[in-house]
Design an enzyme around this catalytic site. Structure first.
Site, PDB file in Angstrom:
ATOM      1  N   GLU A   1       1.641   0.065  -4.743  1.00 50.45           N
ATOM      2  CA  GLU A   1       0.679   1.051  -5.213  1.00 50.45           C
ATOM      3  C   GLU A   1       1.368   2.415  -5.277  1.00 50.45           C
ATOM      4  O   GLU A   1       1.623   3.028  -4.246  1.00 50.45           O
ATOM      5  CB  GLU A   1      -0.511   1.111  -4.255  1.00 50.45           C
ATOM      6  CG  GLU A   1      -1.513   2.212  -4.597  1.00 50.45           C
ATOM      7  CD  GLU A   1      -2.364   2.619  -3.408  1.00 50.45           C
ATOM      8  OE1 GLU A   1      -3.520   3.008  -3.638  1.00 50.45           O
ATOM      9  OE2 GLU A   1      -1.872   2.569  -2.258  1.00 50.45           O
TER      10      GLU A   1
ATOM     11  N   ASP B   1       0.832  -1.197   0.000  1.00 49.25           N
ATOM     12  CA  ASP B   1       0.000   0.000   0.000  1.00 49.25           C
ATOM     13  C   ASP B   1       0.872   1.255   0.000  1.00 49.25           C
ATOM     14  O   ASP B   1       1.968   1.275   0.555  1.00 49.25           O
ATOM     15  CB  ASP B   1      -0.884  -0.026   1.250  1.00 49.25           C
ATOM     16  CG  ASP B   1      -1.850   1.130   1.318  1.00 49.25           C
ATOM     17  OD1 ASP B   1      -2.727   1.204   0.441  1.00 49.25           O
ATOM     18  OD2 ASP B   1      -1.727   1.947   2.248  1.00 49.25           O
TER      19      ASP B   1
END
Length: 626
Positions: A366, A337
């Site tokens: 990400e 993330d």
């Protein structure tokens, strides 16, 4: 100048600890294994005045190399070395303070032979789901009175809905039928977070991105043992496990924030400072130091404190947890993330540590950017950046944006399918573009069907591009059954419950009988293409050759020495007769083709008829089919 809030907490607890008898209440990692390739282990030892103890360890093959004390006397950090050949067993951690002796048992386990660290390849097809919204099987774990967020209410889109690991496990056959080879769930780690007031609406942390205990699964989803059982079942079915990592921040209620080890455990500012969310200062050779600092060290939101990964104790804690989770839960790959907000030197160290233990480990972060250069920065690349990333993959936001734009535009010099072709034309910047993870939507975006205005032809064209171009495709749960909606007015609209996943649901979309005709058509379309892709190395791992889009058509080929697949799309509202002379470089020696989706045979490859708003996937044949 006022002291930062968390520093005041440290000073308060340090004063309180001075009056308390030393104790050891917690040790992280909670256990370890013999036979790991890295012999070094750093234990975080916590308890009142635990840092005032003099430590020793007596166990054959285990050596206490160094004991660290830090600002908060409730912590000690112990550097251990575990020799090759050390036997599994119970290590005694001994702490002394004057005449007092405290002993804490610590388990060294034998490593098992369960699959782990298998990685992902372009042959895989990932399915992303939110466990709270996918399926619930155990109402007893929906809510707990001893947790900060005590609510569970499916009628409220902003609260927890009661999905759990058992519910996910009940539908693995559905994923297998669809052609899925890897499961990625949003984080299952404990999120004992209070509800937050966002825009006047109270919201739960059902998404899972605010960790409060790195070593426990959130009990509203299940237990550590239930998570291990789910992953073993996935492996037994030939599927792989992707775990969602969050290194950049933790939840405001994380246990170590109530009594922080040291003042630089977090990125602290004189006054609260949010990240700018701007990625440009990181790679911009002309950017200012303050812009870079705000991007990287600013907090993501006020209730997600930003970890200081340049602190070696923080870095060790996070890296060891990643290794521990891989070994304990049988993780094959990691989605990371908010990758670009992390300290990149730390990320390289973390990636390297995982790959040292598990050589096939695959990581994909990400980094939500809109250009190829910035995207390449966060993975192995061919650009002369001052910093070189060692990440194996990455989420392909550039291609995501290109596909979504292409399906909403008319033909133009740079519009329509040209968007897709131009994004792929820049693949030379990556060391291996086949390792990028491609997608059409996810839990943070508008749903794909709504983006394409619920046009089924555009929907199928986008899915065809996703499942036939280079990279590792992932599908967001429900896309295969035409789930829709926009983020506006809230993220909850794109995170609705999967119909049939919960007791009392009126419809069950996990079954063909519960889906309507359009939903079954969409499901079967994805299933057929995903299954063909899985069984066709030329499609999932072969080379890619694309041709410039012309007159609303876009043609490319996936091929190896054994097979060639032609993909042709027509975005216009009129049929097109493709003259195959233009594609002789790839079709020479082939005499016929089979339509993968319909079974139709094309017996003459001089011309291929491409219907309006259609995607064709053709397996070329060197013999004359009839």
């Amino acid at each position: 100048m006022k002291k930062p809030f968390f520093l005041l907490i440290i000073l308060f607890w340090c004063g309180l600890a001075a009056a308390q008898t030393p104790q050891i209440q917690r040790v992280d990692p909670t256990n370890w294994w013999v036979g790991m390739k890295n012999p070094n282990l750093q234990l975080l030892v916590y308890g009142p005045n635990a840092g005032s103890l003099t430590y020793s360890i007596k166990y054959p093959g285990v050596k206490l190399v160094k004991s660290h004390t830090v600002e908060n006397k409730n912590y000690a950090f112990l550097d251990l070395s575990i020799a090759a050949g050390t036997k599994p067993g119970t290590v005694q951690i001994v702490g002394k303070s004057g005449s007092q002796t405290i002993t804490r048992a610590y388990e060294l386990k034998a490593r098992d032979n369960q699959p782990k660290g298998q990685g992902l390849t372009s042959a895989d097809f990932i399915y992303l789901l939110m466990p709270d919204r996918f399926s619930g099987a155990d109402p007893a774990n929906d809510k707990f009175a001893d947790m900060a967020d005590k609510d569970s209410d499916r009628s409220n889109p902003f609260l927890r809905h009661g999905g759990d690991l058992k519910g996910v496990g009940n539908h693995l056959d559905y994923l297998k039928e669809l052609g899925v080879t890897a499961l990625w769930m949003t984080p299952v780690v404990e999120n004992n977070q209070p509800q937050t007031n966002e825009g006047g609406v109270m919201r739960s942390a059902y998404h899972g991105y605010g960790f409060t205990d790195h070593y426990n699964v959130d009990k509203r989803l299940g237990t550590n043992d239930e998570y291990k059982a789910l992953n073993r079942k996935l492996h037994d079915m030939g599927m792989r496990v992707v775990q969602d990592a969050v290194y950049n921040h933790v939840g405001i209620n994380h246990w170590f924030l109530t009594d922080m080890p040291m003042k630089n455990w977090l990125h602290e500012w004189p006054t609260y400072t949010n990240t700018s969310y701007k990625y440009q200062p990181i790679t911009d050779p002309h950017s200012s130091a303050i812009d870079r600092k705000v991007t990287l060290n600013g907090w993501f939101v006020p209730f997600l404190p930003d970890l200081n990964q340049s602190n070696p104790f923080v870095a060790n804690y996070l890296i060891q947890n990643a290794v521990w989770s891989t070994e304990e839960f049988g993780v094959d790959a990691w989605r990371i993330d908010t990758y670009m907000y992390n300290d990149q030197a730390f990320m390289n160290r973390c990636n390297a540590a995982l790959q040292a233990e598990y050589p096939n480990m695959y990581t994909f972060g990400e980094s939500w950017v809109n250009n190829t250069v910035d995207q390449a920065y966060y993975t192995k690349n061919r650009i002369n950046f001052p910093f070189k990333s060692n990440q194996t993959g990455g989420l392909d936001f550039v291609l995501y944006s290109a596909i979504n734009a292409a399906l909403n535009e008319g033909e133009g010099w740079d519009s329509g399918a040209n968007r897709v072709q131009q994004a792929l034309a820049q693949d030379a910047v990556y060391e291996d573009p086949m390792k990028l993870v491609t997608f059409l939507d996810n839990h943070d975006t508008d749903r794909f069907l709504s983006v394409v205005k619920e046009d089924i032809n555009s929907y199928k064209m986008g899915l065809t591009w996703l499942l036939t171009t280079r990279g590792i495709p992932h599908l967001y749960y429900g896309t295969e059954i035409l789930m829709k909606n926009f983020k506006n007015p809230s993220d909850a609209e794109v995170r609705r419950d999967f119909p049939g996943g919960f007791p009392g649901d009126k419809e069950n979309k996990f079954t063909a009988a519960g889906r309507n005709k359009a939903e079954n058509d969409a499901f079967e379309f994805v299933k057929k293409l995903a299954t063909y892709r899985k069984n066709t190395p030329a499609l999932h791992s072969g080379k890619l050759m694309q041709y410039l889009p012309q007159n609303g058509t876009y043609v490319y080929f996936r091929y190896n020495d054994n097979a060639t697949v032609m993909v042709a799309t027509n975005q216009t509202d009129k049929p097109v007769a493709l003259d195959m002379v233009r594609f002789q470089e790839r079709v020479s020696g082939f005499y016929s083709a089979k339509n993968v989706l319909t079974g139709e045979v094309i017996s003459d490859l001089k011309t291929v008829n491409l219907p309006a708003k259609t995607a064709l996937v053709l397996e070329l044949q060197r013999t004359q089919l009839k």
